[in-house]
Design a protein around this motif. Structure first.
Motif, PDB file in Angstrom:
ATOM      1  N   LYS A 130       5.520  -9.308  -4.450  1.00 23.80           N
ATOM      2  CA  LYS A 130       6.092  -9.773  -3.175  1.00 23.80           C
ATOM      3  C   LYS A 130       7.597  -9.937  -3.303  1.00 23.80           C
ATOM      4  O   LYS A 130       8.350  -9.753  -2.350  1.00 23.80           O
ATOM      5  CB  LYS A 130       5.437 -11.100  -2.796  1.00 23.80           C
ATOM      6  N   TRP A 131       8.045 -10.279  -4.539  1.00 22.32           N
ATOM      7  CA  TRP A 131       9.475 -10.495  -4.734  1.00 22.32           C
ATOM      8  C   TRP A 131      10.139  -9.309  -5.424  1.00 22.32           C
ATOM      9  O   TRP A 131      11.307  -9.056  -5.241  1.00 22.32           O
ATOM     10  CB  TRP A 131       9.685 -11.769  -5.559  1.00 22.32           C
ATOM     11  N   ASP A 132       9.359  -8.584  -6.251  1.00 23.23           N
ATOM     12  CA  ASP A 132       9.937  -7.521  -7.067  1.00 23.23           C
ATOM     13  C   ASP A 132       9.686  -6.123  -6.539  1.00 23.23           C
ATOM     14  O   ASP A 132      10.024  -5.149  -7.197  1.00 23.23           O
ATOM     15  CB  ASP A 132       9.350  -7.593  -8.500  1.00 23.23           C
ATOM     16  N   TRP A 133       9.065  -5.985  -5.374  1.00 22.98           N
ATOM     17  CA  TRP A 133       8.657  -4.673  -4.897  1.00 22.98           C
ATOM     18  C   TRP A 133       9.817  -3.697  -4.826  1.00 22.98           C
ATOM     19  O   TRP A 133       9.704  -2.542  -5.263  1.00 22.98           O
ATOM     20  CB  TRP A 133       7.981  -4.795  -3.526  1.00 22.98           C
ATOM     21  N   ALA A 134      10.949  -4.159  -4.301  1.00 19.50           N
ATOM     22  CA  ALA A 134      12.105  -3.268  -4.120  1.00 19.50           C
ATOM     23  C   ALA A 134      12.570  -2.684  -5.446  1.00 19.50           C
ATOM     24  O   ALA A 134      13.139  -1.590  -5.501  1.00 19.50           O
ATOM     25  CB  ALA A 134      13.234  -4.014  -3.439  1.00 19.50           C
ATOM     26  N   LYS A 135      12.320  -3.432  -6.541  1.00 23.31           N
ATOM     27  CA  LYS A 135      12.802  -2.962  -7.841  1.00 23.31           C
ATOM     28  C   LYS A 135      11.786  -2.088  -8.565  1.00 23.31           C
ATOM     29  O   LYS A 135      12.080  -1.475  -9.571  1.00 23.31           O
ATOM     30  CB  LYS A 135      13.097  -4.171  -8.743  1.00 23.31           C
ATOM     31  N   LEU A 136      10.541  -2.059  -8.048  1.00 22.51           N
ATOM     32  CA  LEU A 136       9.471  -1.408  -8.801  1.00 22.51           C
ATOM     33  C   LEU A 136       8.738  -0.302  -8.040  1.00 22.51           C
ATOM     34  O   LEU A 136       7.996   0.463  -8.636  1.00 22.51           O
ATOM     35  CB  LEU A 136       8.438  -2.454  -9.247  1.00 22.51           C
ATOM     36  N   TYR A 137       8.961  -0.213  -6.725  1.00 24.28           N
ATOM     37  CA  TYR A 137       8.150   0.699  -5.931  1.00 24.28           C
ATOM     38  C   TYR A 137       8.291   2.152  -6.378  1.00 24.28           C
ATOM     39  O   TYR A 137       7.339   2.930  -6.246  1.00 24.28           O
ATOM     40  CB  TYR A 137       8.451   0.566  -4.435  1.00 24.28           C
ATOM     41  N   PHE A 138       9.481   2.490  -6.959  1.00 26.09           N
ATOM     42  CA  PHE A 138       9.735   3.875  -7.333  1.00 26.09           C
ATOM     43  C   PHE A 138       8.767   4.350  -8.420  1.00 26.09           C
ATOM     44  O   PHE A 138       8.542   5.539  -8.597  1.00 26.09           O
ATOM     45  CB  PHE A 138      11.186   4.057  -7.798  1.00 26.09           C
ATOM     46  N   MET A 139       8.201   3.392  -9.163  1.00 26.36           N
ATOM     47  CA  MET A 139       7.224   3.756 -10.200  1.00 26.36           C
ATOM     48  C   MET A 139       5.804   3.666  -9.683  1.00 26.36           C
ATOM     49  O   MET A 139       4.944   4.469 -10.037  1.00 26.36           O
ATOM     50  CB  MET A 139       7.341   2.778 -11.373  1.00 26.36           C
ATOM     51  N   ILE A 140       5.547   2.669  -8.855  1.00 24.36           N
ATOM     52  CA  ILE A 140       4.164   2.378  -8.467  1.00 24.36           C
ATOM     53  C   ILE A 140       3.682   3.360  -7.393  1.00 24.36           C
ATOM     54  O   ILE A 140       2.550   3.839  -7.447  1.00 24.36           O
ATOM     55  CB  ILE A 140       4.044   0.926  -7.966  1.00 24.36           C
ATOM     56  N   VAL A 141       4.555   3.669  -6.425  1.00 21.85           N
ATOM     57  CA  VAL A 141       4.135   4.551  -5.322  1.00 21.85           C
ATOM     58  C   VAL A 141       3.693   5.929  -5.828  1.00 21.85           C
ATOM     59  O   VAL A 141       2.636   6.421  -5.419  1.00 21.85           O
ATOM     60  CB  VAL A 141       5.254   4.648  -4.255  1.00 21.85           C
ATOM     61  N   PRO A 142       4.467   6.597  -6.738  1.00 21.65           N
ATOM     62  CA  PRO A 142       3.986   7.904  -7.229  1.00 21.65           C
ATOM     63  C   PRO A 142       2.608   7.827  -7.881  1.00 21.65           C
ATOM     64  O   PRO A 142       1.805   8.756  -7.737  1.00 21.65           O
ATOM     65  CB  PRO A 142       5.041   8.302  -8.272  1.00 21.65           C
TER      66      PRO A 142
END
Lengths: 362, 123
Positions: B76-88
Motif C-alpha cells: 500500500k505504501w511501496d507500490w510505486a517503488k515496486l510495481y515495475f517488478m511485480i506487474v510483469p
C-alpha cells in the motif's frame, strides 16, 4: 541516486517475483491436469476418497495467517526499538510455523498409511496396469487369508454355496466339508450320513452346513472378507458334483464355470474391505482403488511438498533470528532484516491461501 | 545488515498501523471461515452449484491475498517503488494460463461417451 528503496528490499522482491513464477507454473499444471483428464464417469478424487480433511487444511490456513500477523507485529515492535517484544513475536511466529509443519506431517502420514501415493493407487482395473494392481491386491488378500486357514477354507465353501446361479449338490458339499475337516482341526462342521445326500434331507443338510460356516467365519471377519473377495476376483471351474463311480448307473463328476466379478464392482469392493477392516481396528491395508488417484497424489505432494519446504526455510531463518535475540545480538538496526524475512513469510502465506482452496475445497 | 533506517513514514502513528494489521488479521480469519462455509454450502447443504462455489472461493482467495500483499507486505505504501517488478510477473503468469488454455479447454467433457468407452484424443 537509484531507487528510494533499500537494496535488500529490492533483492527480496526480485526473489519473490521468481517464486511467483515458480508456483504459478506448478499451480497452472495442476489446473490443466485436473480439468483436462477426469470424466464424468470417473471424476477427480473427492477429499474423502484420498483421506483429505478440509477442516485440517482450514486450521492450517488460520495458523499461517496468525504467523503472518505476528511477524508483521515483530517488525513494528523492532522498528520502535522494542527488541523484547519483537523477540516474543518472532518466537510465536516460529512456533506457529512449526505447528503448520507438524500438521502437514500428520496429513502426509495419513496418506502414507492409506497408500495414497503416486504409483501405488489402483486406477484402470481393466488395463495393463490393472493386472499389476490386481496381482498386488491378490497377494495381500492371500497373506491375510493365510492368517487363519480354517476360516479361509470355510469362507471358500460358503462363497461357493452363496452363488446365485450355480448349485452344489449335497454330495459335493459333503466332499468339501470332509476335506476341510481333514485339513483343519477344531472346526465345528457336520459330515453327512448317506441318507442325507438325497432329496429333502440333502437340501436340509446343505442349509445346516451353510449356517455352521457362517458361524465359523464370524470369528475372523478380516480373513473371511479377504477370502470372499479373493473368490469374487477369480474366475474358476467349480466342481458342483464329485460324481459316484460306484452307483448303478455311474454318476459322472460335474463342473460349472464361475466368472469373476466385473472390474468396476471390484474397485468398490476393495475400498469397502479397507474401510470396514479399518473400522474393526485392524486394517487389511489393500492398495486403494481411486480413479485418477495417482495423478491426484502427484499433484498434491508436489504442490504441498514444495510449499512445506518453503515454510521450513522460513522456520530455519526465524530460529536463527531467535538465537540472535537470545544471545543479545538483535537490535533496532535489524528492523529491515525482519521486514525482509517477513516479506518472504507473507509470500509463503499467500501461496498457501491459494493452495488451500485449490487442493481442498474445489 | 547496516542499512539506513527503514521507511517508516507510514508508521508515523504506529498505533494506527498496528490497528490496521489487527483489522486485516480479523478480516483474513473471517474470509477463511467464509470460504469453508461456502464449501459446506456446496458439498453438504447443496445450496449452490460447484461453479458458483468455485468462483466465490477463488474470489475470497484473491481478496485475502490482496489484503496480505497490501498491508502485511506494505505494498500500500511501496507500490510505486515496486510495481515495475511485480506487474510483469503477473502478466507472465496470466500469459502462461492462456498458453495452457487449449490443453484444458480441448478436454472439456460436454459430449463425453458413457463410462468404459475410450476418450477422444481432442477436437
Amino acid at each position: 541516486m537509484g531507487l528510494p528503496l533499500p537494496n535488500g528490499k529490492l533483492a527480496m522482491w526480485m526473489f519473490l517475483v521468481t517464486e511467483i513464477m515458480f508456483f504459478t507454473a506448478l499451480i497452472g499444471v495442476y489446473i490443466i491436469l485436473r480439468n483436462g483428464t477426469p470424466t464424468r464417469a470417473e471424476p477427480w478424487p473427492t477429499p474423502k476418497q484420498v483421506h483429505l480433511v478440509e477442516a485440517i487444511g482450514a486450521g492450517n490456513t488460520f495458523v499461517l495467517i496468525c504467523s503472518s500477523l505476528t511477524v508483521v507485529l515483530a517488525h513494528a515492535a523492532i522498528a520502535r526499538g522494542n527488541v523484547k517484544r519483537a523477540t516474543l513475536f518472532v518466537a510465536v511466529t516460529l512456533a506457529l510455523g512449526a505447528v503448520f509443519l507438524l500438521v502437514k506431517a500428520y496429513e502426509y502420514q495419513q496418506k502414507f498409511a492409506h497408500q495414497v501415493l503416486p504409483g501405488h493407487v489402483g486406477e484402470r482395473l481393466d488395463g495393463p496396469t490393472g493386472r499389476d494392481y490386481l496381482d498386488k491386491v491378490r497377494g495381500r488378500l492371500e497373506e491375510v487369508a493365510a492368517e487363519d486357514r480354517a476360516v479361509a477354507d470355510c469362507q471358500k465353501l460358503l462363497s461357493d454355496l452363496s452363488l446365485e446361479n450355480i448349485r452344489l449338490t449335497p454330495r459335493e458339499v459333503n466332499a468339501r466339508v470332509t476335506a476341510i475337516l481333514n485339513n483343519n482341526a477344531g472346526v465345528a462342521l457336520t459330515k453327512a450320513s448317506s441318507e442325507q445326500l438325497t432329496g429333502d434331507a440333502g437340501a436340509q443338510y446343505v442349509q445346516t452346513v451353510k449356517g455352521e460356516l457362517e458361524k465359523i467365519t464370524e470369528r475372523n471377519p478380516n480373513v473371511a472378507e479377504s477370502q470372499k473377495l479373493l473368490e469374487e476376483m477369480t474366475g474358476k471351474l467349480l466342481q458342483t458334483d464329485p460324481g459316484d463311480p460306484n452307483a448303478q448307473p455311474a454318476v459322472a463328476a460335474k463342473s460349472e464355470y464361475k466368472p469373476p466379478v466385473p472390474a468396476k464392482e471390484l474397485g468398490e469392493k476393495i475400498n469397502t474391505l479397507n474401510e470396514e477392516s479399518e473400522k474393526r481396528g485392524h486394517s487389511v491395508h489393500l492398495p486403494p482403488y481411486i480413479p485418477y488417484g495417482n495423478l491426484w497424489a502427484s499433484c498434491y505432494f508436489a504442490l504441498t511438498g514444495f510449499h512445506a519446504l518453503h515454510v521450513l526455510g522460513g522456520v530455519v531463518v526465524f530460529a536463527l533470528i531467535l538465537l540472535m535475540a537470545l544471545v543479545g545480538w538483535l537490535g533496532p538496526q535489524h528492523a529491515l532484516m525482519l521486514e525482509l524475512v517477513g516479506l518472504y513469510w507473507h509470500f509463503v502465506d499467500i501461496v498457501w491461501i491459494f493452495l488451500f482452496p485449490l487442493l481442498y475445497l474445489v | 545488515m547496516s542499512e539506513p533506517a527503514p521507511d517508516t513514514a507510514h508508521a508515523d502513528s504506529h498505533g494506527d498501523v498496528t490497528r490496521a494489521y489487527l483489522v486485516v488479521f480479523g478480516s483474513l480469519a473471517v474470509f477463511t471461515a467464509a470460504s469453508f462455509v461456502i464449501y459446506e454450502a456446496e458439498v453438504s447443504w447443496h445450496l449452490i452449484s460447484k461453479y458458483t462455489a468455485f468462483a466465490l472461493i477463488m474470489g475470497v482467495a484473491v481478496v485475502k491475498a490482496s489484503l496480505v500483499g497490501l498491508y502485511f507486505m506494505h505494498l500500500k505504501w511501496d507500490w510505486a517503488k515496486l510495481y515495475f517488478m511485480i506487474v510483469p510477473a503477473f502478466i507472465l503468469g496470466t500469459m502462461m494460463m492462456f498458453v495452457l488454455l487449449p490443453d484444458g479447454v480441448v478436454a472439456w467433457h460436454h459430449n463425453e461417451p458413457e463410462a468404459g468407452a475410450t476418450q477422444p484424443a481432442g477436437e
